[in-house]
Design a protein around this motif. Sequence first.
Motif, PDB file in Angstrom:
ATOM      1  N   SER A   1       0.970  -1.187   0.104  1.00 21.04           N
ATOM      2  CA  SER A   1       0.052  -0.091   0.185  1.00 21.04           C
ATOM      3  C   SER A   1       0.855   1.171  -0.012  1.00 21.04           C
ATOM      4  O   SER A   1       1.588   1.438   0.873  1.00 21.04           O
ATOM      5  N   LYS A   2       0.918   2.038  -1.146  1.00 19.80           N
ATOM      6  CA  LYS A   2       1.573   3.119  -1.122  1.00 19.80           C
ATOM      7  C   LYS A   2       1.406   4.215  -0.003  1.00 19.80           C
ATOM      8  O   LYS A   2       0.143   4.582   0.050  1.00 19.80           O
ATOM      9  N   THR A   3       2.297   4.731   0.454  1.00 11.91           N
ATOM     10  CA  THR A   3       2.052   5.862   1.468  1.00 11.91           C
ATOM     11  C   THR A   3       1.332   7.083   0.879  1.00 11.91           C
ATOM     12  O   THR A   3       1.738   7.587  -0.139  1.00 11.91           O
ATOM     13  N   GLN A   4       0.393   7.440   1.428  1.00 10.98           N
ATOM     14  CA  GLN A   4      -0.372   8.491   1.088  1.00 10.98           C
ATOM     15  C   GLN A   4       0.134   9.884   1.556  1.00 10.98           C
ATOM     16  O   GLN A   4       0.289  10.079   2.578  1.00 10.98           O
ATOM     17  N   ARG A   5       0.604  10.653   0.657  1.00 12.88           N
ATOM     18  CA  ARG A   5       1.036  11.978   1.219  1.00 12.88           C
ATOM     19  C   ARG A   5      -0.202  13.091   0.558  1.00 12.88           C
ATOM     20  O   ARG A   5      -0.767  12.762  -0.390  1.00 12.88           O
ATOM     21  N   PRO A   6      -0.410  14.324   1.688  1.00 11.83           N
ATOM     22  CA  PRO A   6      -1.492  15.048   1.012  1.00 11.83           C
ATOM     23  C   PRO A   6      -1.143  15.851  -0.106  1.00 11.83           C
ATOM     24  O   PRO A   6       0.198  16.153  -0.389  1.00 11.83           O
ATOM     25  N   PRO A   7      -2.124  16.134  -0.913  1.00 10.58           N
ATOM     26  CA  PRO A   7      -1.628  17.103  -2.139  1.00 10.58           C
ATOM     27  C   PRO A   7      -1.000  18.400  -1.817  1.00 10.58           C
ATOM     28  O   PRO A   7      -1.377  18.868  -0.635  1.00 10.58           O
ATOM     29  N   LEU A   8      -0.128  18.848  -2.634  1.00 10.26           N
ATOM     30  CA  LEU A   8       0.499  20.270  -2.219  1.00 10.26           C
ATOM     31  C   LEU A   8       0.139  21.153  -3.367  1.00 10.26           C
ATOM     32  O   LEU A   8      -0.221  20.775  -4.163  1.00 10.26           O
ATOM     33  N   TYR A   9       0.067  22.326  -2.688  1.00  8.00           N
ATOM     34  CA  TYR A   9      -0.250  23.718  -3.736  1.00  8.00           C
ATOM     35  C   TYR A   9       0.478  24.368  -3.854  1.00  8.00           C
ATOM     36  O   TYR A   9       1.098  25.171  -2.958  1.00  8.00           O
ATOM     37  N   LYS A  10       1.050  25.224  -4.932  1.00  8.36           N
ATOM     38  CA  LYS A  10       1.888  26.315  -5.287  1.00  8.36           C
ATOM     39  C   LYS A  10       1.035  27.444  -5.130  1.00  8.36           C
ATOM     40  O   LYS A  10      -0.131  27.632  -5.636  1.00  8.36           O
TER      41      LYS A  10
END
Length: 102
Positions: free
Chosen positions: A16-25
Amino acid sequence: PDKPDDDAGVITKAKSKTQRPPLYKVMLLNDDYTPMEFVVHVLERFFGINHAQAVEIMLVVHKKGLAVVGIFSHEIAETKVAQVMDFARRHQHPLQCTMEKE
Ligand code: TYC
Protein backbone atom coordinates in the motif's frame (compact mmCIF):
# COMPACT_ATOMS: atom_id res chain seq x y z
CA PRO A 1 9.54 -31.56 -8.27
CA ASP A 2 9.48 -27.78 -8.05
CA LYS A 3 10.32 -25.96 -11.26
CA PRO A 4 13.00 -23.20 -10.85
CA ASP A 5 10.47 -20.36 -10.90
CA ASP A 6 7.87 -22.01 -8.68
CA ASP A 7 6.69 -19.47 -6.11
CA ALA A 8 5.15 -22.04 -3.79
CA GLY A 9 5.52 -20.89 -0.20
CA VAL A 10 6.36 -17.28 -1.08
CA ILE A 11 4.05 -14.96 0.78
CA THR A 12 3.07 -11.97 -1.30
CA LYS A 13 1.38 -8.88 -0.05
CA ALA A 14 0.17 -5.88 -2.01
CA LYS A 15 2.24 -2.83 -1.12
CA SER A 16 0.00 0.00 0.00
CA LYS A 17 1.69 3.16 -1.22
CA THR A 18 2.09 5.81 1.47
CA GLN A 19 -0.51 8.55 1.01
CA ARG A 20 0.85 12.08 1.02
CA PRO A 21 -1.54 15.04 1.08
CA PRO A 22 -1.55 17.02 -2.17
CA LEU A 23 0.53 20.21 -2.16
CA TYR A 24 -0.40 23.55 -3.66
CA LYS A 25 1.75 26.21 -5.30
CA VAL A 26 0.92 29.74 -4.19
CA MET A 27 1.63 32.29 -6.92
CA LEU A 28 1.76 36.05 -7.20
CA LEU A 29 0.63 37.62 -10.47
CA ASN A 30 2.03 40.78 -12.02
CA ASP A 31 -0.04 43.91 -12.62
CA ASP A 32 0.80 47.44 -13.70
CA TYR A 33 -0.21 49.28 -10.52
CA THR A 34 0.86 47.53 -7.31
CA PRO A 35 4.05 49.23 -6.06
CA MET A 36 7.16 47.06 -6.08
CA GLU A 37 7.84 47.86 -2.40
CA PHE A 38 4.35 46.64 -1.47
CA VAL A 39 4.96 43.27 -3.14
CA VAL A 40 8.33 42.96 -1.37
CA HIS A 41 6.58 43.70 1.93
CA VAL A 42 3.94 41.03 1.22
CA LEU A 43 6.62 38.43 0.53
CA GLU A 44 8.42 39.29 3.77
CA ARG A 45 5.31 39.51 5.94
CA PHE A 46 3.24 36.54 4.77
CA PHE A 47 5.87 34.18 3.42
CA GLY A 48 8.79 34.81 5.78
CA ILE A 49 11.10 35.55 2.86
CA ASN A 50 14.14 37.74 3.60
CA HIS A 51 14.41 41.17 1.98
CA ALA A 52 17.00 40.29 -0.69
CA GLN A 53 15.08 37.16 -1.78
CA ALA A 54 11.79 39.06 -1.69
CA VAL A 55 13.21 41.68 -4.08
CA GLU A 56 14.43 38.90 -6.40
CA ILE A 57 11.05 37.11 -6.44
CA MET A 58 9.15 40.38 -6.93
CA LEU A 59 11.34 41.13 -9.97
CA VAL A 60 10.67 37.65 -11.41
CA VAL A 61 6.92 38.32 -11.13
CA HIS A 62 7.39 41.79 -12.65
CA LYS A 63 9.36 40.43 -15.63
CA LYS A 64 7.75 37.01 -16.21
CA GLY A 65 4.16 37.73 -15.17
CA LEU A 66 4.03 35.37 -12.20
CA ALA A 67 6.13 33.31 -9.83
CA VAL A 68 5.61 30.55 -7.29
CA VAL A 69 6.27 32.02 -3.86
CA GLY A 70 5.67 28.91 -1.76
CA ILE A 71 4.32 25.34 -1.69
CA PHE A 72 1.91 24.38 1.07
CA SER A 73 -0.87 22.06 2.21
CA HIS A 74 -4.33 23.02 0.93
CA GLU A 75 -5.32 24.70 4.20
CA ILE A 76 -2.13 26.74 4.57
CA ALA A 77 -2.19 27.74 0.88
CA GLU A 78 -5.80 28.95 1.21
CA THR A 79 -4.87 30.98 4.26
CA LYS A 80 -1.89 32.62 2.50
CA VAL A 81 -4.00 33.51 -0.54
CA ALA A 82 -6.75 34.97 1.65
CA GLN A 83 -4.25 36.97 3.76
CA VAL A 84 -2.51 38.44 0.70
CA MET A 85 -5.76 39.23 -1.13
CA ASP A 86 -7.23 40.88 1.96
CA PHE A 87 -4.07 42.91 2.65
CA ALA A 88 -3.91 44.07 -1.00
CA ARG A 89 -7.61 44.98 -1.01
CA ARG A 90 -7.26 46.97 2.23
CA HIS A 91 -4.44 48.94 0.63
CA GLN A 92 -6.40 49.31 -2.61
CA HIS A 93 -3.81 47.54 -4.75
CA PRO A 94 -4.92 45.12 -7.48
CA LEU A 95 -2.29 42.50 -6.53
CA GLN A 96 -3.53 38.97 -7.23
CA CYS A 97 -2.47 35.83 -5.38
CA THR A 98 -3.64 32.38 -6.49
CA MET A 99 -3.07 28.72 -5.68
CA GLU A 100 -2.82 25.67 -7.92
CA LYS A 101 -2.42 21.96 -7.19
CA GLU A 102 1.26 21.03 -7.66
N1 TYC B 1 4.57 45.55 -12.11
C1 TYC B 1 4.50 46.31 -10.87
C2 TYC B 1 5.12 47.69 -11.07
O1 TYC B 1 5.79 47.92 -12.06
C3 TYC B 1 5.25 45.59 -9.74
C4 TYC B 1 4.65 44.27 -9.38
C5 TYC B 1 5.47 43.17 -9.12
C6 TYC B 1 3.26 44.12 -9.23
C7 TYC B 1 4.95 41.95 -8.72
C8 TYC B 1 2.71 42.88 -8.85
O2 TYC B 1 3.03 40.62 -8.19
C9 TYC B 1 3.56 41.81 -8.59
N2 TYC B 1 4.87 48.58 -10.14
